[in-house]
Design a protein around this motif. Sequence first.
Motif, PDB file in Angstrom:
ATOM      1  N   GLU A  65       3.071   9.200   2.679  1.00 10.32           N
ATOM      2  CA  GLU A  65       1.731   9.795   2.730  1.00 10.32           C
ATOM      3  C   GLU A  65       0.765   8.800   2.086  1.00 10.32           C
ATOM      4  O   GLU A  65       0.958   8.410   0.927  1.00 10.32           O
ATOM      5  CB  GLU A  65       1.702  11.125   1.979  1.00 10.32           C
ATOM      6  CG  GLU A  65       2.725  12.138   2.459  1.00 10.32           C
ATOM      7  CD  GLU A  65       2.511  12.536   3.896  1.00 10.32           C
ATOM      8  OE1 GLU A  65       1.449  13.116   4.212  1.00 10.32           O
ATOM      9  OE2 GLU A  65       3.416  12.281   4.730  1.00 10.32           O
ATOM     10  N   SER A  96      -0.259  10.703   7.361  1.00 12.45           N
ATOM     11  CA  SER A  96       1.175  10.939   7.249  1.00 12.45           C
ATOM     12  C   SER A  96       1.840   9.973   8.213  1.00 12.45           C
ATOM     13  O   SER A  96       1.761  10.152   9.435  1.00 12.45           O
ATOM     14  CB  SER A  96       1.513  12.388   7.614  1.00 12.45           C
ATOM     15  OG  SER A  96       0.896  13.286   6.720  1.00 12.45           O
ATOM     16  N   PRO A 123       6.788  11.795   1.053  1.00 13.99           N
ATOM     17  CA  PRO A 123       6.689  13.079   1.751  1.00 13.99           C
ATOM     18  C   PRO A 123       7.915  13.944   1.465  1.00 13.99           C
ATOM     19  O   PRO A 123       8.960  13.447   1.039  1.00 13.99           O
ATOM     20  CB  PRO A 123       6.643  12.667   3.222  1.00 13.99           C
ATOM     21  CG  PRO A 123       7.459  11.405   3.268  1.00 13.99           C
ATOM     22  CD  PRO A 123       7.211  10.701   1.956  1.00 13.99           C
ATOM     23  N   VAL A 162      -1.469  16.738   3.164  1.00 21.13           N
ATOM     24  CA  VAL A 162      -0.330  15.835   3.082  1.00 21.13           C
ATOM     25  C   VAL A 162       0.971  16.606   3.239  1.00 21.13           C
ATOM     26  O   VAL A 162       1.014  17.827   3.037  1.00 21.13           O
ATOM     27  CB  VAL A 162      -0.316  15.051   1.750  1.00 21.13           C
ATOM     28  CG1 VAL A 162      -1.477  14.068   1.674  1.00 21.13           C
ATOM     29  CG2 VAL A 162      -0.332  15.999   0.551  1.00 21.13           C
ATOM     30  N   GLN A 163       2.028  15.885   3.582  1.00 27.27           N
ATOM     31  CA  GLN A 163       3.368  16.468   3.754  1.00 27.27           C
ATOM     32  C   GLN A 163       4.102  16.463   2.404  1.00 27.27           C
ATOM     33  O   GLN A 163       5.119  15.799   2.221  1.00 27.27           O
ATOM     34  CB  GLN A 163       4.165  15.654   4.779  1.00 27.27           C
ATOM     35  CG  GLN A 163       3.505  15.536   6.132  1.00 27.27           C
ATOM     36  CD  GLN A 163       3.477  16.856   6.865  1.00 27.27           C
ATOM     37  OE1 GLN A 163       4.454  17.584   6.920  1.00 27.27           O
ATOM     38  NE2 GLN A 163       2.336  17.167   7.469  1.00 27.27           N
TER      39      GLN A 163
END
Length: 239
Positions: A65, A96, A123, A162-163
């Motif tokens: 990320e 991402s 991530p 974000v992941q």
Amino acid sequence: MVKAVLHKANTRGHADHGWLSSYHTFSFANYYNPERMHFGALRVLNDDTVAAGKGFGKHPHDNMEIISIPLKGDLEHSDSMGNKTIIRKGDIQAMSAGTGVAHSEYNANKDKEVKFLQIWIYPDSKNIKPQYSQVSLQTADRKNKLQQIVSPRSNGNEGVTVQQEAWFSLGDLDKGQQITYDIKRKGNGVYIFVLSGEVTAADQKLATRDGFGIWETNKVSITADSDSEILVMDVPMEV
């Protein structure tokens, strides 16, 4: 028991490429410090100044990320997802990288430098389809309080997404202002980066460009010892 780590500004790694001056809070490129590999999910915190008309040519990333926070000037972004934009102070950008993305970043101006933070976090999901998000925020909304600029995809109603179970906030504090930050998730820690001024966080005095991480607590008090700007990064400690 509360744990903490202090990274003074003058202990950061530094690379001077002429067109680029980059300070590394954590190990990056030719700067390697086994004691400074990451803070939980926070892997890279680069403080970059790019000369007029210069920049990073197209280069690849995957499964990371990548968050860009402009501090001064205009940064031109282009990527393999088809995005082409200019980001300025007040804008926040996140990618991402997932299965793979290539991007370039250039100073959009021929007559003045650009300053920005490039931040990488690990991530919590790998090999996803690459994603991009960008927002323009009102800097007045962080006056004497924290303005959330990054949210997890599961709660992405403020800032970019974000992941990861991570939240970032910016604050512009007048001298004497005190705030308490409540950590968003059990198992997370907070890394505070002072953009300007001086603050005291959990009894630790910090100056411009100092970084301070604290975990195994559920809140942290921050007092502005002068007019100050701060970045607060709330990230999982287990990755």
